[in-house]
Design a protein around this motif. Structure first.
Motif, short mmCIF file in Angstrom:
data_model
loop_
_atom_site.label_atom_id
_atom_site.label_comp_id
_atom_site.label_asym_id
_atom_site.label_seq_id
_atom_site.Cartn_x
_atom_site.Cartn_y
_atom_site.Cartn_z
N MET A 1 -91.81 85.98 38.54
CA MET A 1 -91.97 86.53 39.87
C MET A 1 -91.87 85.40 40.89
O MET A 1 -92.54 84.39 40.77
CB MET A 1 -93.33 87.24 39.95
CG MET A 1 -93.57 87.87 41.28
SD MET A 1 -95.17 88.74 41.35
CE MET A 1 -94.76 90.23 40.48
N ARG A 2 -91.05 85.57 41.90
CA ARG A 2 -90.84 84.55 42.92
C ARG A 2 -91.96 84.62 43.97
O ARG A 2 -92.42 85.70 44.32
CB ARG A 2 -89.51 84.77 43.60
CG ARG A 2 -88.33 84.56 42.67
CD ARG A 2 -87.05 84.74 43.44
NE ARG A 2 -87.00 83.77 44.53
CZ ARG A 2 -86.17 82.74 44.56
NH1 ARG A 2 -85.33 82.55 43.58
NH2 ARG A 2 -86.17 81.90 45.57
N PRO A 3 -92.34 83.47 44.51
CA PRO A 3 -93.35 83.49 45.58
C PRO A 3 -92.76 84.01 46.88
O PRO A 3 -91.56 83.93 47.11
CB PRO A 3 -93.74 82.02 45.72
CG PRO A 3 -92.51 81.29 45.30
CD PRO A 3 -91.89 82.11 44.20
N GLU A 4 -93.62 84.57 47.73
CA GLU A 4 -93.20 84.91 49.08
C GLU A 4 -93.39 83.67 49.93
O GLU A 4 -94.41 82.99 49.83
CB GLU A 4 -94.02 86.08 49.61
CG GLU A 4 -93.73 87.35 48.84
CD GLU A 4 -94.20 88.57 49.57
OE1 GLU A 4 -94.07 88.64 50.81
OE2 GLU A 4 -94.72 89.47 48.90
N VAL A 5 -92.43 83.35 50.77
CA VAL A 5 -92.47 82.14 51.58
C VAL A 5 -92.37 82.54 53.05
O VAL A 5 -91.50 83.33 53.43
CB VAL A 5 -91.32 81.18 51.21
CG1 VAL A 5 -91.33 79.96 52.12
CG2 VAL A 5 -91.42 80.79 49.74
N PHE A 6 -93.26 82.00 53.87
CA PHE A 6 -93.29 82.26 55.30
C PHE A 6 -93.15 80.92 56.00
O PHE A 6 -94.13 80.21 56.20
CB PHE A 6 -94.58 82.97 55.70
CG PHE A 6 -94.81 84.23 54.90
CD1 PHE A 6 -94.19 85.41 55.27
CD2 PHE A 6 -95.60 84.21 53.77
CE1 PHE A 6 -94.38 86.57 54.54
CE2 PHE A 6 -95.80 85.36 53.02
CZ PHE A 6 -95.18 86.55 53.41
N ARG A 30 -99.23 91.73 58.78
CA ARG A 30 -99.64 91.56 57.38
C ARG A 30 -98.55 90.80 56.63
O ARG A 30 -97.41 91.23 56.59
CB ARG A 30 -99.89 92.91 56.74
CG ARG A 30 -101.03 93.66 57.40
CD ARG A 30 -101.28 95.02 56.75
NE ARG A 30 -102.16 95.87 57.52
CZ ARG A 30 -103.46 95.73 57.65
NH1 ARG A 30 -104.07 94.73 57.05
NH2 ARG A 30 -104.18 96.55 58.38
N LEU A 31 -98.94 89.68 56.04
CA LEU A 31 -98.00 88.85 55.29
C LEU A 31 -97.95 89.27 53.82
O LEU A 31 -96.89 89.35 53.23
CB LEU A 31 -98.41 87.38 55.38
CG LEU A 31 -98.35 86.77 56.78
CD1 LEU A 31 -99.06 85.43 56.80
CD2 LEU A 31 -96.91 86.63 57.23
N TRP A 32 -99.12 89.51 53.25
CA TRP A 32 -99.21 89.82 51.82
C TRP A 32 -100.50 90.56 51.55
O TRP A 32 -101.53 90.23 52.14
CB TRP A 32 -99.18 88.52 51.02
CG TRP A 32 -99.32 88.71 49.55
CD1 TRP A 32 -98.32 88.94 48.66
CD2 TRP A 32 -100.53 88.68 48.79
NE1 TRP A 32 -98.83 89.06 47.39
CE2 TRP A 32 -100.19 88.90 47.45
CE3 TRP A 32 -101.87 88.50 49.13
CZ2 TRP A 32 -101.16 88.96 46.44
CZ3 TRP A 32 -102.82 88.56 48.12
CH2 TRP A 32 -102.45 88.78 46.80
N ARG A 33 -100.44 91.55 50.68
CA ARG A 33 -101.65 92.30 50.32
C ARG A 33 -101.59 92.70 48.86
O ARG A 33 -100.55 93.11 48.37
CB ARG A 33 -101.76 93.55 51.19
CG ARG A 33 -103.06 94.26 50.97
CD ARG A 33 -103.27 95.33 52.00
NE ARG A 33 -104.66 95.74 51.96
CZ ARG A 33 -105.12 96.83 52.49
NH1 ARG A 33 -104.31 97.64 53.13
NH2 ARG A 33 -106.38 97.13 52.40
N ASP A 34 -102.73 92.55 48.18
CA ASP A 34 -102.88 93.02 46.81
C ASP A 34 -103.52 94.40 46.87
O ASP A 34 -104.71 94.51 47.18
CB ASP A 34 -103.75 92.06 46.01
CG ASP A 34 -103.99 92.54 44.59
OD1 ASP A 34 -103.39 93.54 44.16
OD2 ASP A 34 -104.81 91.90 43.89
N PRO A 35 -102.75 95.45 46.61
CA PRO A 35 -103.31 96.80 46.74
C PRO A 35 -104.46 97.06 45.77
O PRO A 35 -105.32 97.89 46.05
CB PRO A 35 -102.14 97.73 46.45
CG PRO A 35 -101.00 96.89 45.99
CD PRO A 35 -101.35 95.46 46.21
#
Length: 119
Positions: A1-6, A30-35
């Motif tokens: 799984m690739r990281p999200e990059v901002f 919202r940049l990232w959320r773990d549901p």
């Protein structure tokens, strides 16, 4: 799984992002959320004089002030400050002149007091 990059958030790269209403005078991107857990990374933008009412953090919270200054009962945190609130901590937040913060909640916050309506 690739990281999200901002890229470029610290240098104002957030300015071109879309923000949505969060609280009166405060918007969120919202940049990232773990549901599953509710853990979240987001950007909050406070208008001058905006606040978030008294709330509790069931899990740790980390804030990096990207622009302006944010205050709570413990002090005022200016651009570049990193604030770590422990699980169980309680505070209210305000920004007299407006600010943008990068924030991480390990668990969703619990609002303890809603602002009173003025007539």
């Amino acid at each position: 799984m690739r990281p999200e990059v901002f890229a470029g958030l610290i240098d104002g790269g957030w300015a071109g992002l879309d923000f949505a209403d969060f609280r009166p005078g405060v918007t969120i991107h919202r940049l990232w959320r773990d549901p599953g857990s509710g853990a979240e990374w987001a950007l909050l933008k406070y208008r001058a004089g905006a606040s978030v009412p008294r709330h509790r953090h069931p899990g740790p919270e980390t804030i990096l002030v990207l622009e302006g200054a944010q205050s709570d009962e413990h002090g005022t945190y200016e651009t570049g400050a990193m604030v770590c609130n422990a699980p169980g901590s309680v505070h209210s937040v305000r920004s007299e002149g407006g600010c943008v913060v990068l924030i991480h909640w390990a668990l969703p916050v619990e609002i303890l007091e809603e602002p009173r309506a003025t007539t």
